[in-house]
Design an enzyme around this catalytic site. Sequence first.
Site, PDB file in Angstrom:
ATOM      1  N   TRP A 102       0.834  -1.214   0.000  1.00  0.00           N
ATOM      2  CA  TRP A 102       0.000   0.000   0.000  1.00  0.00           C
ATOM      3  C   TRP A 102       0.858   1.249   0.000  1.00  0.00           C
ATOM      4  CZ3 TRP A 102      -4.324  -1.079  -1.872  1.00  0.00           C
ATOM      5  CH2 TRP A 102      -5.009  -2.242  -1.518  1.00  0.00           C
ATOM      6  N   ASP A 170      -1.095   6.944   6.413  1.00  0.00           N
ATOM      7  CA  ASP A 170      -2.168   6.014   6.068  1.00  0.00           C
ATOM      8  C   ASP A 170      -2.291   5.040   7.239  1.00  0.00           C
ATOM      9  OD1 ASP A 170      -3.813   4.015   5.151  1.00  0.00           O
ATOM     10  OD2 ASP A 170      -2.666   3.575   3.329  1.00  0.00           O
ATOM     11  N   LYS A 194     -11.378  -1.884   7.918  1.00  0.00           N
ATOM     12  CA  LYS A 194     -10.567  -2.766   8.769  1.00  0.00           C
ATOM     13  C   LYS A 194     -10.957  -2.598  10.244  1.00  0.00           C
ATOM     14  CE  LYS A 194      -7.943  -3.093   4.880  1.00  0.00           C
ATOM     15  NZ  LYS A 194      -7.175  -2.322   3.929  1.00  0.00           N
TER      16      LYS A 194
END
Length: 357
Positions: A102, A170, A194
């Site tokens: 990511w 992030d 999540k």
Amino acid sequence: MKRKINFNPGPATLPVSVLEQVAAAILSYEDTGISILELPHRSKAFKAIIEESKDLVRELCGIDNNYEIVWLHGGGRQQFCMVPANFLPSGATAAYIDSGYWAHEAMEYAQYYGSTQIVASSAPEQYTRLPQWPEAIPANAAFLHLTTNNTIYGTQWHHTPLSSVPVIADMSSDILSRKHDYSQYALFYAAAQKNLGTPGVALAVIHKDLLKTANKQLPPLLSYAAQVQQNSIVNTANVSGIYTALLMLRWIKNTGLYVIEADNLSKAALLYNVLDNSTIFKARVAETTHRSLMNVCFTATSKQHESALVALCEENNIVGIEGHRHTGGFRVSLYNALPLHDVALLAELIQAYERSI
Ligand SMILES: *Cc1c(COP(=O)(O)O)cnc(C)c1O
């Protein structure tokens, strides 16, 4: 249908109490007589949802009124776009820490908007550890982008040094999983699916000083300033998704962040301990201080052991332990809503399998 033990990486398991409240709200939201799926985004009832959620984010993250809080569409990747669109002016560069899939993709997205630079990378080690923290950040860096938990490779920054430029984080896969100094970031964001709810929604928290520097030439939907000014309803908001996030925030507050952190530590310790004592299964990340408490990644010494564990899990009502398509092996995600006894069951299965062969 019996509920499965769900170790999926995201969309991830949600607390049953939250699911029950969502189920009730789908029939009628509080005393409105209409479903949360039908609730107008400009209604008083939805404004109350937004305000309470912002209050909870502020309280749980321990941030002051110098931060603005918005709920946005498009999950994590939309933030990969909005961050450089808003904060990467021409002539500057954006510094990225390349700690995993990511982290790297965030940088690739930024390249559509301007110049980027990798200032630290663990790609040569296949992301099995965290990179060294960068010693120097380019003088013309507009910001430093950091991925606090590397969901696919199972590493996590437990402590990060201060930086000379604004840090943008992030936190999609570890937000509110522990006590944390959120005020070290100029901006942090998280896709909700999540630890915070359901897909398609992202939370972004932005310091007012950074916001002042934002690009003013953006369509309102992609502008943090416009989203702040219009309280997250530039267009039709994801009402039910934001409501689910509010329920998760209430659940986190009622459980207590210290309790959640202690539980997350116990869950991860239990599993890593089994792996470290196994002759068949091995954690991908050897360095204990680099290991993620959220995503435990491991491999088996043979395909046969791998398939056997998958089959054993299926027999025992467990889903979601397969590794990412880029890494193979296993990934067990231990987000906030996942109870300790479910991890204990998996740990026992692994040990029982090992004894049986
Ligand atoms: C899951 C995840 C994303 C991607 O989120 P999408 O909503 O699928 O775009 C981004 N960053 C991290 C760290 C993630 O874990």
